[in-house]
Design a protein around this motif. Structure first.
Motif, PDB file in Angstrom:
ATOM      1  N   VAL A  17       0.874  -1.169   0.000  1.00 45.59           N
ATOM      2  CA  VAL A  17       0.000   0.000   0.000  1.00 45.59           C
ATOM      3  C   VAL A  17       0.913   1.222   0.000  1.00 45.59           C
ATOM      4  CG1 VAL A  17      -1.737   1.296   1.278  1.00 45.59           C
ATOM      5  CG2 VAL A  17      -1.822  -1.210   1.233  1.00 45.59           C
ATOM      6  N   VAL A  18       0.786   2.041  -1.041  1.00 50.41           N
ATOM      7  CA  VAL A  18       1.664   3.199  -1.215  1.00 50.41           C
ATOM      8  C   VAL A  18       0.836   4.480  -1.140  1.00 50.41           C
ATOM      9  CG1 VAL A  18       3.319   4.326  -2.737  1.00 50.41           C
ATOM     10  CG2 VAL A  18       3.188   1.828  -2.673  1.00 50.41           C
ATOM     11  N   LEU A  19       1.235   5.359  -0.228  1.00 46.06           N
ATOM     12  CA  LEU A  19       0.619   6.678  -0.109  1.00 46.06           C
ATOM     13  C   LEU A  19       1.327   7.605  -1.078  1.00 46.06           C
ATOM     14  CD1 LEU A  19      -1.309   8.563   1.526  1.00 46.06           C
ATOM     15  CD2 LEU A  19       0.658   9.035   2.984  1.00 46.06           C
ATOM     16  N   THR A  20       0.578   8.181  -2.024  1.00 42.87           N
ATOM     17  CA  THR A  20       1.183   9.043  -3.030  1.00 42.87           C
ATOM     18  C   THR A  20       0.974  10.525  -2.758  1.00 42.87           C
ATOM     19  OG1 THR A  20      -0.772   8.808  -4.431  1.00 42.87           O
ATOM     20  CG2 THR A  20       1.066   7.298  -4.841  1.00 42.87           C
ATOM     21  N   ASP A  21      -0.076  10.878  -2.005  1.00 48.01           N
ATOM     22  CA  ASP A  21      -0.340  12.278  -1.662  1.00 48.01           C
ATOM     23  C   ASP A  21      -1.242  12.305  -0.433  1.00 48.01           C
ATOM     24  OD1 ASP A  21      -0.683  15.027  -1.610  1.00 48.01           O
ATOM     25  OD2 ASP A  21      -2.045  15.069  -3.319  1.00 48.01           O
ATOM     26  N   VAL A  68      -6.246   1.041   1.323  1.00 45.74           N
ATOM     27  CA  VAL A  68      -6.322   2.120   0.326  1.00 45.74           C
ATOM     28  C   VAL A  68      -7.656   2.846   0.440  1.00 45.74           C
ATOM     29  CG1 VAL A  68      -6.493   2.585  -2.155  1.00 45.74           C
ATOM     30  CG2 VAL A  68      -4.648   1.148  -1.275  1.00 45.74           C
ATOM     31  N   SER A  69      -8.722   2.097   0.634  1.00 47.56           N
ATOM     32  CA  SER A  69     -10.044   2.699   0.786  1.00 47.56           C
ATOM     33  C   SER A  69     -10.094   3.611   2.010  1.00 47.56           C
ATOM     34  CB  SER A  69     -11.099   1.605   0.886  1.00 47.56           C
ATOM     35  OG  SER A  69     -12.369   2.158   1.097  1.00 47.56           O
ATOM     36  N   ALA A  70      -9.527   3.165   3.126  1.00 48.74           N
ATOM     37  CA  ALA A  70      -9.513   3.975   4.346  1.00 48.74           C
ATOM     38  C   ALA A  70      -8.692   5.247   4.143  1.00 48.74           C
ATOM     39  CB  ALA A  70      -8.951   3.161   5.509  1.00 48.74           C
ATOM     40  N   LEU A  71      -7.565   5.130   3.460  1.00 48.74           N
ATOM     41  CA  LEU A  71      -6.736   6.303   3.192  1.00 48.74           C
ATOM     42  C   LEU A  71      -7.451   7.285   2.267  1.00 48.74           C
ATOM     43  CD1 LEU A  71      -3.308   4.510   2.791  1.00 48.74           C
ATOM     44  CD2 LEU A  71      -3.861   6.214   4.547  1.00 48.74           C
ATOM     45  N   ARG A  72      -8.130   6.775   1.266  1.00 52.36           N
ATOM     46  CA  ARG A  72      -8.862   7.647   0.340  1.00 52.36           C
ATOM     47  C   ARG A  72     -10.037   8.326   1.031  1.00 52.36           C
ATOM     48  NH1 ARG A  72      -8.708   3.929  -5.135  1.00 52.36           N
ATOM     49  NH2 ARG A  72      -6.520   4.349  -5.625  1.00 52.36           N
ATOM     50  N   GLU A  79      -2.459   3.888  -3.475  1.00 52.30           N
ATOM     51  CA  GLU A  79      -2.629   2.821  -4.463  1.00 52.30           C
ATOM     52  C   GLU A  79      -2.018   1.530  -3.939  1.00 52.30           C
ATOM     53  OE1 GLU A  79       1.270   3.620  -7.253  1.00 52.30           O
ATOM     54  OE2 GLU A  79      -0.544   4.790  -7.652  1.00 52.30           O
ATOM     55  N   THR A  80      -2.432   0.433  -4.554  1.00 52.81           N
ATOM     56  CA  THR A  80      -1.819  -0.858  -4.246  1.00 52.81           C
ATOM     57  C   THR A  80      -0.867  -1.202  -5.379  1.00 52.81           C
ATOM     58  OG1 THR A  80      -3.561  -2.129  -5.329  1.00 52.81           O
ATOM     59  CG2 THR A  80      -3.834  -1.685  -2.982  1.00 52.81           C
ATOM     60  N   ARG A  81       0.198  -1.877  -5.014  1.00 52.08           N
ATOM     61  CA  ARG A  81       1.172  -2.342  -6.012  1.00 52.08           C
ATOM     62  C   ARG A  81       1.525  -3.778  -5.682  1.00 52.08           C
ATOM     63  NH1 ARG A  81       5.353   2.773  -5.826  1.00 52.08           N
ATOM     64  NH2 ARG A  81       3.888   4.322  -6.591  1.00 52.08           N
ATOM     65  N   GLU A  82       1.546  -4.603  -6.718  1.00 49.27           N
ATOM     66  CA  GLU A  82       2.000  -5.976  -6.521  1.00 49.27           C
ATOM     67  C   GLU A  82       3.491  -5.959  -6.261  1.00 49.27           C
ATOM     68  OE1 GLU A  82       1.058  -8.671  -9.634  1.00 49.27           O
ATOM     69  OE2 GLU A  82      -1.093  -8.452  -9.385  1.00 49.27           O
ATOM     70  N   GLN A  83       3.920  -6.808  -5.333  1.00 44.47           N
ATOM     71  CA  GLN A  83       5.349  -6.896  -5.080  1.00 44.47           C
ATOM     72  C   GLN A  83       6.014  -7.577  -6.261  1.00 44.47           C
ATOM     73  OE1 GLN A  83       6.064  -8.790  -1.303  1.00 44.47           O
ATOM     74  NE2 GLN A  83       5.984  -6.834  -0.251  1.00 44.47           N
ATOM     75  N   PRO A  84       7.192  -7.119  -6.649  1.00 45.37           N
ATOM     76  CA  PRO A  84       7.880  -7.722  -7.787  1.00 45.37           C
ATOM     77  C   PRO A  84       8.341  -9.135  -7.475  1.00 45.37           C
ATOM     78  CG  PRO A  84       9.277  -6.097  -6.728  1.00 45.37           C
ATOM     79  CD  PRO A  84       7.938  -6.016  -6.062  1.00 45.37           C
ATOM     80  N   GLU A  85       8.505  -9.898  -8.513  1.00 44.61           N
ATOM     81  CA  GLU A  85       9.002 -11.265  -8.373  1.00 44.61           C
ATOM     82  C   GLU A  85      10.452 -11.234  -7.894  1.00 44.61           C
ATOM     83  OE1 GLU A  85      10.031 -13.925 -11.928  1.00 44.61           O
ATOM     84  OE2 GLU A  85       7.977 -14.498 -11.405  1.00 44.61           O
ATOM     85  N   PRO A  86      10.806 -12.071  -6.926  1.00 42.54           N
ATOM     86  CA  PRO A  86      12.201 -12.088  -6.444  1.00 42.54           C
ATOM     87  C   PRO A  86      13.187 -12.423  -7.571  1.00 42.54           C
ATOM     88  CG  PRO A  86      10.798 -13.411  -5.027  1.00 42.54           C
ATOM     89  CD  PRO A  86       9.967 -13.022  -6.212  1.00 42.54           C
TER      90      PRO A  86
END
Length: 91
Positions: A17-21, A68-72, A79-86
């Motif tokens: 979960v990434v806070l952008t603003d 994300v819903s609570a933050l909005r 936004e949500t971001r999938e973690q990259p593959e190791p």
């Protein structure tokens, strides 16, 4: 014995979960971050002011969507971001 890596197949890829603003209602967002992370008010305010900031890391998709819903709802952009593959799984 040789080291072996096994890929566990699961239905849910970890999400961040990434806070952008933080928006205009910063203290409302700080309170939501405090509820999500369990940190002190001061630490949450510092985190909110250093955007983009990863609020939660490696959580299931449903939990990430709820955060994300609570933050909005508090007036932030997140936004949500999938973690990259190791790296060791890439061919």
């Amino acid at each position: 014995m040789a080291d072996e890596y096994f890929l566990l197949v699961c239905d849910d890829v970890p999400h961040d979960v990434v806070l952008t603003d933080p928006g205009l209602r910063v203290m409302d967002v700080v309170q939501v971050v405090r509820r999500l992370k369990g940190l002190s008010l001061w630490h949450c305010k510092v985190l909110v002011m250093q955007v983009p900031a990863v609020i939660l890391a490696g959580v299931p998709k449903e939990d990430a969507a709820a955060a994300v819903s609570a933050l909005r709802d508090a007036g932030a952009q997140a936004e949500t971001r999938e973690q990259p593959e190791p790296d060791f799984l890439k061919h």
